[in-house]
Design an enzyme around this catalytic site. Structure first.
Site, mmCIF file in Angstrom:
data_model
loop_
_atom_site.group_PDB
_atom_site.id
_atom_site.type_symbol
_atom_site.label_atom_id
_atom_site.label_comp_id
_atom_site.label_asym_id
_atom_site.label_seq_id
_atom_site.Cartn_x
_atom_site.Cartn_y
_atom_site.Cartn_z
ATOM 1 N N HIS A 369 81.654 38.346 55.303
ATOM 2 C CA HIS A 369 81.991 37.531 54.133
ATOM 3 C C HIS A 369 82.632 36.202 54.488
ATOM 4 O O HIS A 369 83.184 35.547 53.600
ATOM 5 C CB HIS A 369 82.963 38.269 53.209
ATOM 6 N N LYS A 560 90.348 30.076 41.383
ATOM 7 C CA LYS A 560 89.993 30.806 42.605
ATOM 8 C C LYS A 560 91.222 30.793 43.503
ATOM 9 O O LYS A 560 92.195 30.098 43.203
ATOM 10 C CB LYS A 560 88.812 30.145 43.325
ATOM 11 N N ARG A 561 91.203 31.563 44.616
ATOM 12 C CA ARG A 561 92.316 31.486 45.558
ATOM 13 C C ARG A 561 92.513 30.026 45.985
ATOM 14 O O ARG A 561 91.539 29.259 46.083
ATOM 15 C CB ARG A 561 92.032 32.356 46.785
ATOM 16 N N LYS A 566 88.533 25.209 49.885
ATOM 17 C CA LYS A 566 87.985 25.232 48.522
ATOM 18 C C LYS A 566 88.253 23.904 47.790
ATOM 19 O O LYS A 566 87.715 23.644 46.725
ATOM 20 C CB LYS A 566 88.571 26.404 47.736
ATOM 21 N N THR A 668 81.470 33.706 43.911
ATOM 22 C CA THR A 668 80.927 34.514 42.815
ATOM 23 C C THR A 668 81.454 33.992 41.481
ATOM 24 O O THR A 668 80.812 34.191 40.446
ATOM 25 C CB THR A 668 81.292 36.006 42.975
ATOM 26 N N LYS A 672 79.839 33.446 37.481
ATOM 27 C CA LYS A 672 80.470 33.880 36.219
ATOM 28 C C LYS A 672 80.512 32.723 35.217
ATOM 29 O O LYS A 672 80.241 32.901 34.028
ATOM 30 C CB LYS A 672 81.885 34.411 36.488
HETATM 31 C C1 26Q Z 1 91.971 40.763 56.996
HETATM 32 C C2 26Q Z 1 92.867 41.282 57.939
HETATM 33 C C3 26Q Z 1 94.217 41.360 57.667
HETATM 34 C C4 26Q Z 1 94.683 40.955 56.418
HETATM 35 C C5 26Q Z 1 93.790 40.453 55.478
HETATM 36 C C6 26Q Z 1 92.441 40.351 55.766
HETATM 37 C C7 26Q Z 1 91.504 39.801 54.757
HETATM 38 C C8 26Q Z 1 91.593 40.208 53.437
HETATM 39 C C9 26Q Z 1 90.717 39.705 52.477
HETATM 40 C C10 26Q Z 1 90.518 38.898 55.111
HETATM 41 C C11 26Q Z 1 89.638 38.408 54.141
HETATM 42 C C12 26Q Z 1 89.726 38.805 52.815
HETATM 43 C C13 26Q Z 1 88.852 38.332 51.741
HETATM 44 C C14 26Q Z 1 87.791 37.587 51.911
HETATM 45 C C15 26Q Z 1 86.974 37.146 50.770
HETATM 46 O O1 26Q Z 1 87.318 37.366 49.616
HETATM 47 N N1 26Q Z 1 85.844 36.504 51.025
HETATM 48 C C16 26Q Z 1 84.973 36.048 49.952
HETATM 49 O O2 26Q Z 1 83.996 37.045 49.729
HETATM 50 C C17 26Q Z 1 83.196 36.736 48.598
HETATM 51 C C18 26Q Z 1 82.277 37.902 48.357
HETATM 52 O O3 26Q Z 1 81.276 37.942 49.316
HETATM 53 C C19 26Q Z 1 82.454 35.440 48.797
HETATM 54 O O4 26Q Z 1 81.786 35.126 47.604
HETATM 55 C C20 26Q Z 1 83.418 34.315 49.147
HETATM 56 O O5 26Q Z 1 82.706 33.151 49.490
HETATM 57 C C21 26Q Z 1 84.303 34.733 50.314
HETATM 58 O O6 26Q Z 1 85.284 33.750 50.571
#
Ligand code: 26Q
Length: 823
Positions: A369, A560-561, A566, A668, A672
């Site tokens: 992702h 968004k975050r 972004k 995503t 929406k």
């Molecule tokens: C990993 C290790 C330790 C702590 C946290 C994490 C961690 C947690 C969440 C790393 C990444 C995330 C989240 C990533 C994320 O939300 N990515 C998004 O995924 C969406 C669904 O595929 C995409 O549409 C977005 O582009 C992408 O940023």
């Protein structure tokens, strides 16, 4: 409400009509909640109706399970550290077809469903896109009757709550279950042990084979909590099984026997911290031990469940395993699954390495992702080896055999070995989890065409060359049930009247709306639906931010975050530009804009928090300047979450999807907005590109550099911020306002880190380089918004052409192309 489907009779409540539902609510008030129905408040009633729905779901789930079992179907396990569920009541009522009857039942006892729905806390067991995608997938899986389960962690604290104090983000814990969660079934008699630490005992077994045993471990128990998820209008219910950490009894007894009561309690608390809290960072993944424990804890418990179910029907040869089980890893977070499955097959089941490896590879698949290098997970060998010594051994062996193959393919090429190795030797020894996941699975997929292309040609290029055919694309999607039917009832009703209800489970049907673009009556109703949604959001904003906004203005939204890539900052620079123009000449800005922002910054992400502060500070100045009036308003809605998204998305005119090309894997939120009739201003990044292809460039506002141009510019530095400011006074004036203290009460230092990042010739996100093109694009948008008929036509075409972006389509592709199911 849009859905008038009737649900079938159930044995628990009988015919699910208003009368029986009312009876069941009263029973639950008495028996489960100990409340006199006459004195119950809205929260009691929320709990009682949720318990009633849980009964209905449970009955349907048991039938669904029986069906899987009888048909002996292949089962899919979707492993995710995150599920961003949001609220469940409204969604369950719609999918079960019980909305109207429950509405009546509640009315009869003196409550409004709207009010009752507001009692529910969001289950925010995820950070953002990745977690919400997992929840959309479960809705599609249930709706398409795919034999699958979601597996994750039942965090006691979800994603932190955000407040804004003086424009600054302040976090507090999200104790979402403090009043209980009526949707879950706690399986208090359903426990698995999970081991940590200890050492490896090696021995030769009776057949002369070298074997390993993991001994003297510290143990934690995993207790199952189930949340049931109904498909839309199909009596199918699937299970999301979330694990809670519980201290092991043996450990307790050990301490008690030694008379150490306090020690016993302390160690209990320590074991149970594993499922306490969701990690709030979606980037910059620093290797915390507790996070690794979370990952292994849920993977180990899940595989015990998988094995238990498999063994009910199969012999111990495990030959059928990959034909009966598919495991999908939602990013690398559960990638310890690869050595865990190997360990189970080798050490517990006594299979040979070759056979165990064949089974593992053919069972596991991995979804990536992210393209951001700092978000790629690695763990120190020292830490992994201490916590999971047997897994570390297995990883070394996997790597050894893999590098042997690499050496055979590229003889004498030490660079290839270094580049592909699962162990990174450059930064102390670390395990690269993405490499482990790629080597250990039969499929690696990206989440949009561009993203997959960049995986193949940039970050995992050498892997793609080594494993041609392993990489594939599955463009993300969203569930139309939550993201149109539920969140936008007015528009859904209008669509149903025009083209019927088939779109709800076959989104391509929306194409039928195209023929209404010239139908004046339809267009007027379309506009009225949007205006009503904007009115609702305006009221909400007045309540939560104290800012009065004109709902006839252009609602320009970025939610968004918060992350530099972004580029919320780019949007903020446009706000400043509009403000400067209004002050200079109000007539030069033809349209009143309402700029709406929302999103959380990771608590340790300084620059992202400063961007929030800047947006709020600009808002303070703009909103209080009497020269501005309704020409411009800026609001930052605090504590963005799924339920807020459900109010915001339907009310947007313009969706901001402006990440630097080549950084957003898919996005995503973009889908929406468009599905709810907003137009997009966006870069050629992530799924924007595919949306543009579907929607057509006349109905989409594209600006900025392409991913290729970004790469080129980063090497050439031909359009540095200095050069652009020297030639473009408009850009220079915007940045000067940040230096001069216009938005910081004369404080020239506050936003200096932002000025520094903008003016840095090596700025990774190329904000200033894309600014001119962005501003020009926004001017066109102003002009087109003035032409209401033109704008309406474009929004209808956007909705009509969103069929591809249903998560039903995405799940169908995973099922056929990765999981080997026929759907
Ligand atoms: C990993 C290790 C330790 C702590 C946290 C994490 C961690 C947690 C969440 C790393 C990444 C995330 C989240 C990533 C994320 O939300 N990515 C998004 O995924 C969406 C669904 O595929 C995409 O549409 C977005 O582009 C992408 O940023």
């Amino acid at each position: 409400m849009a859905t008038r489907k009737k649900a079938k009779k159930t044995s628990i409540i009988g015919v699910p009509n208003a009368k029986n539902i009312e009876k069941s609510i009263k029973q639950h008030l008495l028996s489960l909640l100990g409340r006199d129905p006459e004195r119950a408040g809205p929260r009691d009633v929320y709990n009682a109706i949720s318990y009633t729905m849980r009964d209905v779901l449970m009955e349907k789930w048991i039938n669904t399970q029986q069906e899987y079992y009888d048909k002996h179907q292949k089962r899919v396990y979707y492993l995710s550290l995150e599920f961003l569920v949001g609220r469940s009541l409204g969604n369950s009522l719609i999918n079960l077809g019980l909305y109207d009857e429950v509405d009546k039942a509640l009315h009869n006892i003196g409550f409004e469903l709207e009010e009752i729905r507001e009692q529910e806390e969001d289950a925010a067991l995820g950070n953002g896109g990745l977690g919400r995608l997992a929840s959309c997938f479960l809705d599609s899986i249930a709706t398409m009757k795919i034999p699958a389960y979601g597996y994750g962690i039942r965090y006691e604290y979800g994603l932190f709550l955000q407040r804004l104090i003086d424009g600054e983000q302040v976090e507090s814990p999200d104790s979402w279950m403090r009043y209980g969660c009526p949707w879950e079934f706690q399986r208090t008699n359903f426990f698995y042990p999970v081991h940590f630490n200890g050492r490896i005992h090696s021995y030769v077994d009776n057949d002369g084979r070298y074997r390993s045993k993991w001994v003297e471990t510290d143990d934690v128990m995993a207790m199952a909590c189930d949340m049931l998820i109904p498909g839309y209008d199909n009596d199918h219910v699937i299970n999301m099984r979330l694990w809670t950490a519980k201290a092991s009894r043996e450990l307790d007894l050990n301490f008690f026997n030694k008379g150490d009561y306090i020690g016993a309690v302390q160690s209990k608390v320590k074991s149970e911290t594993i499922s306490k809290v969701l990690y709030p960072s979606d980037t910059e993944v620093r290797g915390q031990e507790l996070r690794l424990k979370q990952q292994y804890f849920f993977v180990a418990a899940t595989f015990q469940d998988i094995m238990r179910r498999y063994k009910k029907k199969h012999d111990d040869s495990f030959n059928e395993f990959p034909n009966k089980i598919a495991v999908q890893l939602n990013d690398t977070h559960p990638s310890i699954a690869v050595p865990e499955l190997m360990r189970l097959l080798l050490d517990d089941e006594g299979l040979s390495w070759e056979k165990a490896w064949h089974i593992t590879i053919n069972t596991v698949a991995y979804t990536n992702h992210t393209l951001m290098p700092e978000a790629l997970e690695t763990w120190p060998v020292e830490l992994l080896g201490r916590l999971l010594p047997r897994h570390m051994e297995i990883i070394f062996e996997i790597n050894h055999r893999f590098l042997q193959q690499v050496a055979d393919t590229y003889p004498g090429d030490a660079n290839k070995l270094r580049e592909l190795s699962i162990i990174d030797e450059n930064n102390g020894k670390r395990v690269r989890m993405a490499h482990l996941a790629i080597v250990g699975s039969h499929s690696v997929n990206g989440v949009a065409e561009l993203h997959t292309h960049l995986l193949k040609t940039r970050i995992f290029k050498t892997f793609h060359e080594f494993y041609p055919g392993k990489f594939n694309n599955k463009t993300n999607g969203i569930t139309p049930r939550r993201w149109l039917l539920k969140c936008n009832p007015d528009l859904s009703d209008l669509i149903n009247d025009a083209i019927g209800e088939k779109w709800i489970t076959n989104l391509e049907e929306l194409r039928g709306l195209e023929k209404f673009v010239d139908d004046t009556a339809f267009c007027q109703k379309w506009q009225a639906a949007k205006l009503a949604n904007k009115h609702r959001l305006a009221e909400y904003v007045a309540g939560c931010c104290g800012t009065v906004v004109d709902h006839h203005g252009l609602f320009d939204v970025q939610v968004k975050r918060i992350h530099e890539y972004k580029r919320q900052l780019l949007n903020c620079l446009h706000v400043i530009h509009l403000y400067q123009r209004i002050i200079e000449n109000p007539d030069s800005v033809p349209v009143g804009r309402v700029k709406i922002f929302a999103g959380k910054a990771a608590p340790s992400y300084f620059q992202a928090k400063l961007i929030i502060k800047l947006i709020c500070s600009v808002g303070d100045v703009v909103n209080h300047d009497p020269r501005v009036g309704d020409k411009l308003k800026v609001v930052f809605i605090p504590n963005y979450n799924v339920s807020k998204a459900e109010i915001i998305m339907p009310a947007a005119d313009l969706s901001e999807q402006i990440s630097t090309a080549g950084t957003e894997a898919s996005g995503t939120g973009n889908m929406k907005f468009s599905l709810n009739g907003a137009l997009t201003v966006g870069t050629l990044d992530g799924a924007n590109i595919e949306m543009l292809e579907e929607i057509g460039e006349d109905n989409f506002y594209i600006f900025g550099m392409t991913a290729e141009e970004v790469e080129f510019e980063k090497r050439q530095l031909s359009r540095t911020p200095q050069k652009i400011c020297a030639t473009n006074p408009v850009v220079a004036a915007i940045i000067d306002s940040l230096r001069s203290g216009t938005f910081s009460d004369g404080d020239r230092n506050l936003f200096q880190p932002i000025v520094d990042s903008l003016m840095n010739p090596h700025d990774q996100y190329l904000l200033v380089a894309d600014l001119e093109s962005y501003l020009a694009c926004q001017d066109i948008i102003d002009q087109e918004f003035l032409d209401t008929d033109l704008w309406t036509r474009k929004t209808i075409l956007n909705v009509a052409r969103m069929g591809k972006f249903s998560s039903d389509r995405t799940i169908g592709q995973y099922a056929r192309e990765i999981w080997g199911l026929e759907v």
